[in-house]
Scaffold this motif. Structure first.
Motif, PDB file in Angstrom:
ATOM      1  N   SER A 173     -20.007 -49.194  40.529  1.00 56.17           N
ATOM      2  CA  SER A 173     -20.652 -49.069  39.590  1.00 56.17           C
ATOM      3  C   SER A 173     -20.381 -48.265  38.379  1.00 56.17           C
ATOM      4  CB  SER A 173     -21.906 -47.550  39.957  1.00 56.17           C
ATOM      5  OG  SER A 173     -22.728 -48.234  41.322  1.00 56.17           O
ATOM      6  N   LYS A 174     -20.402 -48.563  37.684  1.00 53.64           N
ATOM      7  CA  LYS A 174     -20.022 -48.825  36.097  1.00 53.64           C
ATOM      8  C   LYS A 174     -20.027 -46.830  35.749  1.00 53.64           C
ATOM      9  CE  LYS A 174     -19.744 -50.539  31.455  1.00 53.64           C
ATOM     10  NZ  LYS A 174     -20.363 -51.362  30.604  1.00 53.64           N
ATOM     11  N   PRO A 175     -19.152 -46.320  35.745  1.00 52.39           N
ATOM     12  CA  PRO A 175     -19.430 -45.067  34.965  1.00 52.39           C
ATOM     13  C   PRO A 175     -20.194 -45.068  33.601  1.00 52.39           C
ATOM     14  CG  PRO A 175     -17.209 -45.061  35.520  1.00 52.39           C
ATOM     15  CD  PRO A 175     -17.585 -46.669  35.515  1.00 52.39           C
ATOM     16  N   LYS A 176     -21.390 -44.253  34.020  1.00 58.32           N
ATOM     17  CA  LYS A 176     -21.967 -44.432  32.581  1.00 58.32           C
ATOM     18  C   LYS A 176     -21.893 -43.054  31.762  1.00 58.32           C
ATOM     19  CE  LYS A 176     -25.982 -44.398  35.651  1.00 58.32           C
ATOM     20  NZ  LYS A 176     -26.290 -43.276  36.487  1.00 58.32           N
ATOM     21  N   ASN A 177     -21.136 -42.104  32.076  1.00 62.93           N
ATOM     22  CA  ASN A 177     -20.204 -41.550  30.838  1.00 62.93           C
ATOM     23  C   ASN A 177     -18.646 -41.627  30.890  1.00 62.93           C
ATOM     24  OD1 ASN A 177     -20.599 -39.559  28.704  1.00 62.93           O
ATOM     25  ND2 ASN A 177     -20.499 -38.058  29.982  1.00 62.93           N
ATOM     26  N   PRO A 178     -17.788 -42.570  30.620  1.00 60.65           N
ATOM     27  CA  PRO A 178     -16.165 -41.897  31.498  1.00 60.65           C
ATOM     28  C   PRO A 178     -15.478 -41.341  30.070  1.00 60.65           C
ATOM     29  CG  PRO A 178     -16.841 -44.092  30.494  1.00 60.65           C
ATOM     30  CD  PRO A 178     -18.627 -43.216  30.190  1.00 60.65           C
ATOM     31  N   PHE A 179     -14.548 -41.057  30.394  1.00 61.01           N
ATOM     32  CA  PHE A 179     -13.416 -39.949  29.227  1.00 61.01           C
ATOM     33  C   PHE A 179     -12.818 -41.234  29.288  1.00 61.01           C
ATOM     34  CE2 PHE A 179      -9.435 -38.014  28.873  1.00 61.01           C
ATOM     35  CZ  PHE A 179     -10.240 -36.949  27.795  1.00 61.01           C
ATOM     36  N   PRO A 180     -12.904 -41.417  27.595  1.00 66.54           N
ATOM     37  CA  PRO A 180     -11.716 -42.414  27.235  1.00 66.54           C
ATOM     38  C   PRO A 180     -10.297 -42.185  27.424  1.00 66.54           C
ATOM     39  CG  PRO A 180     -12.771 -41.447  25.377  1.00 66.54           C
ATOM     40  CD  PRO A 180     -13.124 -40.720  26.934  1.00 66.54           C
ATOM     41  N   ASN A 181      -9.575 -42.654  27.994  1.00 67.16           N
ATOM     42  CA  ASN A 181      -8.195 -41.862  28.028  1.00 67.16           C
ATOM     43  C   ASN A 181      -7.423 -42.036  26.982  1.00 67.16           C
ATOM     44  OD1 ASN A 181      -8.102 -40.591  30.351  1.00 67.16           O
ATOM     45  ND2 ASN A 181      -6.623 -42.500  31.894  1.00 67.16           N
ATOM     46  N   PRO A 182      -6.319 -41.661  26.679  1.00 67.09           N
ATOM     47  CA  PRO A 182      -6.301 -42.579  25.434  1.00 67.09           C
ATOM     48  C   PRO A 182      -4.890 -43.526  25.506  1.00 67.09           C
ATOM     49  CG  PRO A 182      -4.618 -40.497  26.234  1.00 67.09           C
ATOM     50  CD  PRO A 182      -5.582 -40.547  27.115  1.00 67.09           C
ATOM     51  N   THR A 183      -5.432 -44.520  24.761  1.00 66.19           N
ATOM     52  CA  THR A 183      -4.934 -46.256  24.470  1.00 66.19           C
ATOM     53  C   THR A 183      -3.433 -46.432  23.994  1.00 66.19           C
ATOM     54  OG1 THR A 183      -5.828 -46.688  22.298  1.00 66.19           O
ATOM     55  CG2 THR A 183      -7.374 -47.031  23.936  1.00 66.19           C
ATOM     56  N   ASP A 184      -2.540 -45.357  23.454  1.00 64.85           N
ATOM     57  CA  ASP A 184      -1.365 -45.857  22.708  1.00 64.85           C
ATOM     58  C   ASP A 184      -0.484 -44.945  24.493  1.00 64.85           C
ATOM     59  OD1 ASP A 184      -1.652 -46.293  20.751  1.00 64.85           O
ATOM     60  OD2 ASP A 184      -2.139 -44.146  19.768  1.00 64.85           O
ATOM     61  N   THR A 185       0.142 -44.839  24.160  1.00 68.88           N
ATOM     62  CA  THR A 185       1.412 -44.875  25.685  1.00 68.88           C
ATOM     63  C   THR A 185       2.237 -43.485  25.042  1.00 68.88           C
ATOM     64  OG1 THR A 185       2.239 -47.081  25.465  1.00 68.88           O
ATOM     65  CG2 THR A 185       3.788 -45.716  26.905  1.00 68.88           C
TER      66      THR A 185
END
Length: 201
Positions: A67-79
């Motif tokens: 099940s795809k998360p409906k309200n996912p927290f966006p982790n940072p994209t940069d390293t």
């Protein structure tokens, strides 16, 4: 129409309409590339098979439906390298914004504060990669609890070949998502259950 008026009031209250879960086909590395206890609170899956192969360590992947998360927290994209307090401060800013928007009650905001503090103290102050800091043993489940206390139901991590990440998504540089699926979905606390019970009396 009065019904329409009701809907906008409902939305203004900051309550999320529960959409039916969207099932998605994703890929998961089968390799033993993580230490015992790492990612204890999260199952990581990738939209792109190549990403899962890169993460797996040995190229062994399985296709799974989640099940795809409906309200996912966006982790940072940069390293980026962070201390526990850096992540904690970021989560506190999110808590403050959600509280101001009426999406968290005062009680929920206090609950979130406690969960964030527990994460920070477990994560420690040595500087580490964001992914290492939040996925390591004894910390991953506390990161999940803090995110759940803020109303998130998973994590989304954007990946691309050009992100400077040690793991490359696709050779083309197309952006793709990996999802952190929480192993334990949060259940209502006792007080909430009591409140629900009273409502039915």
């Amino acid at each position: 129409a009065p019904w329409e008026h009701g809907v906008s009031e409902f939305e203004k209250a900051g309550l999320r309409l529960v959409k039916p879960s969207e099932k998605i086909k994703v890929y998961r590395g089968k390799g033993k590339n993580v230490a015992e206890g790492e990612n204890e609170g999260i199952t990581w899956v990738a939209e792109d098979k190549k990403v899962a192969e890169n993460y797996s360590g040995d190229g062994q992947v399985e296709e799974v439906e989640v099940s795809k998360p409906k309200n996912p927290f966006p982790n940072p994209t940069d390293t980026i390298h962070v201390k526990g307090s850096d992540v904690g401060n970021k989560l506190r800013l999110v808590r403050d914004r959600l509280f101001k928007e009426g999406k968290l009650t005062k009680e929920q905001a206090l609950e979130a504060s406690k969960a964030i503090d527990e994460f920070v103290s477990a994560a420690g102050e040595e500087s580490e990669l964001y992914s290492t800091k939040t996925n390591k043993k004894g910390v991953s489940s506390k990161y999940v609890k803090a995110l759940q206390a803020l109303g998130f139901d998973g994590i989304v991590q954007k990946e691309s070949y050009n992100s400077g990440s040690p793991f490359t998504a696709t050779k083309t540089g197309n952006e793709t998502n990996t999802y952190g699926i929480f192993k334990e979905q949060s259940l209502p606390t006792q007080e909430v259950k009591a409140e629900i019970g009273r409502a039915h009396v």
